[in-house]
Design a protein around this motif. Structure first.
Motif, PDB file in Angstrom:
ATOM      1  N   THR A  37       0.819  -1.210   0.000  1.00 28.24           N
ATOM      2  CA  THR A  37       0.000   0.000   0.000  1.00 28.24           C
ATOM      3  C   THR A  37       0.852   1.257   0.000  1.00 28.24           C
ATOM      4  OG1 THR A  37      -1.742  -1.222   1.133  1.00 28.24           O
ATOM      5  CG2 THR A  37      -1.863   1.182   1.234  1.00 28.24           C
ATOM      6  N   ASP A  42      -2.634   7.770  -2.946  1.00 21.17           N
ATOM      7  CA  ASP A  42      -4.038   7.985  -3.282  1.00 21.17           C
ATOM      8  C   ASP A  42      -4.194   9.471  -3.575  1.00 21.17           C
ATOM      9  OD1 ASP A  42      -6.818   8.415  -3.351  1.00 21.17           O
ATOM     10  OD2 ASP A  42      -7.160   6.761  -1.963  1.00 21.17           O
ATOM     11  N   ASN A  43      -4.514   9.799  -4.822  1.00 19.78           N
ATOM     12  CA  ASN A  43      -4.607  11.185  -5.257  1.00 19.78           C
ATOM     13  C   ASN A  43      -5.914  11.859  -4.855  1.00 19.78           C
ATOM     14  OD1 ASN A  43      -2.013  11.093  -6.624  1.00 19.78           O
ATOM     15  ND2 ASN A  43      -3.040   9.804  -8.141  1.00 19.78           N
ATOM     16  N   GLY A  44      -6.821  11.113  -4.226  1.00 15.17           N
ATOM     17  CA  GLY A  44      -8.070  11.688  -3.741  1.00 15.17           C
ATOM     18  C   GLY A  44      -9.071  12.034  -4.831  1.00 15.17           C
ATOM     19  N   THR A  47      -8.006   8.135  -8.412  1.00 10.19           N
ATOM     20  CA  THR A  47      -6.785   7.597  -9.010  1.00 10.19           C
ATOM     21  C   THR A  47      -5.745   7.327  -7.930  1.00 10.19           C
ATOM     22  OG1 THR A  47      -5.646   9.716  -9.355  1.00 10.19           O
ATOM     23  CG2 THR A  47      -7.175   8.981 -11.100  1.00 10.19           C
ATOM     24  N   VAL A  48      -4.806   6.459  -8.256  1.00 12.06           N
ATOM     25  CA  VAL A  48      -3.641   6.213  -7.418  1.00 12.06           C
ATOM     26  C   VAL A  48      -2.409   6.269  -8.307  1.00 12.06           C
ATOM     27  CG1 VAL A  48      -4.799   4.835  -5.633  1.00 12.06           C
ATOM     28  CG2 VAL A  48      -3.864   3.696  -7.645  1.00 12.06           C
ATOM     29  N   LYS A  59      -8.593   3.801  -9.807  1.00 12.79           N
ATOM     30  CA  LYS A  59      -8.782   2.844  -8.719  1.00 12.79           C
ATOM     31  C   LYS A  59      -9.838   1.803  -9.065  1.00 12.79           C
ATOM     32  CE  LYS A  59      -9.075   4.379  -4.505  1.00 12.79           C
ATOM     33  NZ  LYS A  59      -9.358   5.175  -3.291  1.00 12.79           N
ATOM     34  N   ASN A  67     -15.410   6.080  -3.838  1.00 16.99           N
ATOM     35  CA  ASN A  67     -14.085   5.932  -3.251  1.00 16.99           C
ATOM     36  C   ASN A  67     -13.714   4.473  -3.014  1.00 16.99           C
ATOM     37  OD1 ASN A  67     -11.718   7.280  -2.374  1.00 16.99           O
ATOM     38  ND2 ASN A  67     -12.276   6.789  -0.259  1.00 16.99           N
ATOM     39  N   ASP A  68     -14.719   3.637  -2.753  1.00 15.07           N
ATOM     40  CA  ASP A  68     -14.437   2.214  -2.544  1.00 15.07           C
ATOM     41  C   ASP A  68     -14.927   1.359  -3.717  1.00 15.07           C
ATOM     42  OD1 ASP A  68     -17.153   2.392  -2.190  1.00 15.07           O
ATOM     43  OD2 ASP A  68     -17.178   1.398  -0.239  1.00 15.07           O
ATOM     44  N   GLU A 125      -6.688  -2.541  -0.756  1.00  6.78           N
ATOM     45  CA  GLU A 125      -6.617  -1.207  -0.160  1.00  6.78           C
ATOM     46  C   GLU A 125      -6.347  -0.164  -1.236  1.00  6.78           C
ATOM     47  OE1 GLU A 125      -4.339  -0.676   3.475  1.00  6.78           O
ATOM     48  OE2 GLU A 125      -4.367  -2.852   3.742  1.00  6.78           O
ATOM     49  N   VAL A 126      -5.581  -0.540  -2.242  1.00  3.74           N
ATOM     50  CA  VAL A 126      -5.233   0.373  -3.331  1.00  3.74           C
ATOM     51  C   VAL A 126      -6.294   0.334  -4.427  1.00  3.74           C
ATOM     52  CG1 VAL A 126      -3.497   0.896  -5.107  1.00  3.74           C
ATOM     53  CG2 VAL A 126      -2.774   0.102  -2.843  1.00  3.74           C
TER      54      VAL A 126
END
Length: 178
Positions: A37, A42-44, A47-48, A59, A67-68, A125-126
Protein backbone atom coordinates in the motif's frame (compact mmCIF):
# COMPACT_ATOMS: atom_id res chain seq x y z
CA UNK A 1 -6.38 -30.70 -28.67
CA UNK A 2 -4.48 -27.60 -27.44
CA UNK A 3 -7.68 -25.54 -27.71
CA UNK A 4 -9.66 -27.99 -25.55
CA UNK A 5 -6.96 -28.12 -22.87
CA UNK A 6 -6.88 -24.32 -22.79
CA UNK A 7 -10.69 -24.19 -22.60
CA UNK A 8 -10.80 -26.63 -19.68
CA UNK A 9 -8.12 -24.68 -17.79
CA UNK A 10 -9.92 -21.40 -18.51
CA UNK A 11 -13.25 -22.73 -17.26
CA UNK A 12 -11.69 -24.19 -14.14
CA UNK A 13 -9.87 -20.94 -13.31
CA UNK A 14 -12.95 -18.84 -14.06
CA UNK A 15 -15.42 -20.80 -11.97
CA UNK A 16 -13.23 -22.06 -9.12
CA UNK A 17 -13.19 -18.75 -7.23
CA UNK A 18 -16.97 -18.61 -7.40
CA UNK A 19 -17.25 -22.06 -5.80
CA UNK A 20 -15.10 -21.27 -2.77
CA UNK A 21 -15.35 -18.64 -0.05
CA UNK A 22 -15.01 -15.30 -1.80
CA UNK A 23 -12.82 -13.78 0.91
CA UNK A 24 -9.38 -12.67 -0.15
CA UNK A 25 -6.53 -14.71 1.33
CA UNK A 26 -3.17 -13.00 1.96
CA UNK A 27 -0.05 -14.72 3.25
CA UNK A 28 1.95 -11.92 4.80
CA UNK A 29 4.01 -14.24 7.01
CA UNK A 30 6.02 -15.94 4.25
CA UNK A 31 5.49 -13.91 1.06
CA UNK A 32 6.60 -10.34 0.49
CA UNK A 33 4.01 -7.93 -0.85
CA UNK A 34 4.59 -7.07 -4.51
CA UNK A 35 2.25 -4.07 -4.40
CA UNK A 36 2.47 -2.75 -0.84
CA UNK A 37 0.00 0.00 0.00
CA UNK A 38 2.81 2.45 0.78
CA UNK A 39 4.04 2.08 -2.82
CA UNK A 40 0.94 4.00 -3.96
CA UNK A 41 -0.27 7.56 -3.46
CA UNK A 42 -4.04 7.98 -3.28
CA UNK A 43 -4.61 11.18 -5.26
CA UNK A 44 -8.07 11.69 -3.74
CA UNK A 45 -9.73 11.86 -7.16
CA UNK A 46 -10.39 8.22 -8.00
CA UNK A 47 -6.78 7.60 -9.01
CA UNK A 48 -3.64 6.21 -7.42
CA UNK A 49 -0.04 6.78 -8.47
CA UNK A 50 2.47 3.96 -8.27
CA UNK A 51 5.64 5.55 -6.88
CA UNK A 52 7.74 2.69 -8.30
CA UNK A 53 6.57 2.99 -11.92
CA UNK A 54 5.14 6.55 -11.91
CA UNK A 55 1.97 5.17 -13.52
CA UNK A 56 -1.37 6.69 -12.54
CA UNK A 57 -4.16 4.12 -12.33
CA UNK A 58 -7.92 4.49 -12.04
CA UNK A 59 -8.78 2.84 -8.72
CA UNK A 60 -11.99 1.33 -10.04
CA UNK A 61 -12.69 -0.92 -12.99
CA UNK A 62 -14.61 0.83 -15.76
CA UNK A 63 -18.25 1.14 -14.77
CA UNK A 64 -17.53 1.23 -11.03
CA UNK A 65 -17.30 4.49 -9.10
CA UNK A 66 -17.06 5.83 -5.58
CA UNK A 67 -14.09 5.93 -3.25
CA UNK A 68 -14.44 2.21 -2.54
CA UNK A 69 -15.65 1.32 -6.07
CA UNK A 70 -18.94 0.08 -4.64
CA UNK A 71 -21.14 2.39 -6.69
CA UNK A 72 -22.42 0.87 -9.92
CA UNK A 73 -21.12 -2.34 -11.42
CA UNK A 74 -18.07 -3.05 -13.53
CA UNK A 75 -18.80 -3.14 -17.24
CA UNK A 76 -17.19 -5.65 -19.58
CA UNK A 77 -16.18 -4.80 -23.12
CA UNK A 78 -14.95 -6.69 -26.12
CA UNK A 79 -11.67 -5.39 -27.54
CA UNK A 80 -13.25 -2.94 -29.99
CA UNK A 81 -15.73 -1.63 -27.40
CA UNK A 82 -12.91 -1.13 -24.86
CA UNK A 83 -10.97 1.02 -27.32
CA UNK A 84 -14.13 2.97 -28.19
CA UNK A 85 -14.87 3.59 -24.49
CA UNK A 86 -11.36 4.91 -23.89
CA UNK A 87 -11.71 7.22 -26.91
CA UNK A 88 -15.08 8.43 -25.57
CA UNK A 89 -13.62 9.17 -22.12
CA UNK A 90 -10.62 11.04 -23.52
CA UNK A 91 -12.69 12.92 -26.13
CA UNK A 92 -15.20 14.18 -23.60
CA UNK A 93 -14.40 15.36 -20.10
CA UNK A 94 -11.66 12.79 -19.44
CA UNK A 95 -11.27 11.52 -15.89
CA UNK A 96 -9.75 13.33 -12.90
CA UNK A 97 -8.71 16.19 -15.18
CA UNK A 98 -6.75 14.01 -17.62
CA UNK A 99 -7.56 13.05 -21.20
CA UNK A 100 -4.73 10.63 -21.92
CA UNK A 101 -6.09 7.40 -20.39
CA UNK A 102 -5.21 4.14 -22.10
CA UNK A 103 -5.20 0.38 -21.68
CA UNK A 104 -2.08 -0.75 -19.82
CA UNK A 105 0.39 -2.99 -21.62
CA UNK A 106 0.68 -6.50 -20.19
CA UNK A 107 3.83 -5.68 -18.20
CA UNK A 108 2.06 -2.73 -16.54
CA UNK A 109 -1.08 -4.74 -15.82
CA UNK A 110 0.98 -7.63 -14.45
CA UNK A 111 2.72 -5.17 -12.11
CA UNK A 112 -0.47 -4.76 -10.04
CA UNK A 113 -0.99 -8.47 -9.44
CA UNK A 114 -0.39 -8.92 -5.71
CA UNK A 115 1.54 -12.17 -5.28
CA UNK A 116 0.95 -12.17 -1.50
CA UNK A 117 -2.82 -12.49 -1.98
CA UNK A 118 -5.26 -14.59 -3.92
CA UNK A 119 -8.93 -14.48 -4.85
CA UNK A 120 -8.39 -11.70 -5.79
CA UNK A 121 -4.67 -11.30 -6.34
CA UNK A 122 -4.73 -7.51 -6.06
CA UNK A 123 -4.16 -5.04 -3.24
CA UNK A 124 -7.73 -4.24 -2.18
CA UNK A 125 -6.62 -1.21 -0.16
CA UNK A 126 -5.23 0.37 -3.33
CA UNK A 127 -7.72 -1.07 -5.85
CA UNK A 128 -10.97 -1.61 -3.94
CA UNK A 129 -13.60 -3.61 -5.71
CA UNK A 130 -16.68 -5.66 -5.37
CA UNK A 131 -16.22 -9.26 -6.52
CA UNK A 132 -15.35 -8.48 -10.15
CA UNK A 133 -11.68 -9.30 -9.82
CA UNK A 134 -12.39 -12.71 -8.35
CA UNK A 135 -12.79 -14.25 -11.77
CA UNK A 136 -12.71 -11.50 -14.37
CA UNK A 137 -9.93 -10.91 -16.83
CA UNK A 138 -8.65 -7.44 -17.72
CA UNK A 139 -7.67 -6.37 -21.21
CA UNK A 140 -4.16 -5.09 -21.85
CA UNK A 141 -3.00 -3.25 -24.97
CA UNK A 142 -0.49 -6.02 -25.83
CA UNK A 143 -1.28 -8.31 -28.76
CA UNK A 144 0.27 -11.75 -28.96
CA UNK A 145 1.60 -13.45 -32.08
CA UNK A 146 -1.72 -15.24 -32.78
CA UNK A 147 -3.79 -12.05 -33.04
CA UNK A 148 -5.21 -12.37 -29.55
CA UNK A 149 -4.64 -9.89 -26.68
CA UNK A 150 -2.70 -10.52 -23.48
CA UNK A 151 -4.76 -10.18 -20.32
CA UNK A 152 -4.30 -10.27 -16.57
CA UNK A 153 -6.56 -12.42 -14.41
CA UNK A 154 -6.85 -11.54 -10.73
CA UNK A 155 -8.70 -14.73 -9.79
CA UNK A 156 -6.86 -17.38 -7.81
CA UNK A 157 -3.20 -16.42 -7.52
CA UNK A 158 -3.32 -14.05 -10.50
CA UNK A 159 -1.80 -14.82 -13.87
CA UNK A 160 -1.50 -13.60 -17.44
CA UNK A 161 -2.97 -15.31 -20.46
CA UNK A 162 -4.48 -14.24 -23.77
CA UNK A 163 -7.96 -14.04 -25.18
CA UNK A 164 -9.60 -13.39 -28.53
CA UNK A 165 -10.93 -9.89 -29.25
CA UNK A 166 -14.67 -10.72 -29.57
CA UNK A 167 -14.96 -11.79 -25.91
CA UNK A 168 -15.91 -9.29 -23.20
CA UNK A 169 -13.69 -8.53 -20.22
CA UNK A 170 -12.97 -5.82 -17.68
CA UNK A 171 -10.99 -2.64 -18.22
CA UNK A 172 -8.77 -0.74 -15.79
CA UNK A 173 -7.25 2.43 -17.25
CA UNK A 174 -3.79 3.86 -16.73
CA UNK A 175 -1.86 6.94 -17.84
CA UNK A 176 1.82 7.84 -17.96
CA UNK A 177 4.74 5.55 -18.53
CA UNK A 178 5.53 3.98 -21.87
Amino acid sequence: MFFFKKLIIFLAMSWFPLMVNSSQICKSDNTLATTPTNQFIDNGNGTVTDKKSSLMWKKCSEGQSGNDCSENSAVTYNWKEALEEIYRINSNEGFAGYKDWRLPNIKELHSIIEKQCQSPAINLEVFPSESIELSGGFWSSSPNTWGAIWMAWFGGKGYVDFQQKPYSYNVRLVRGGK
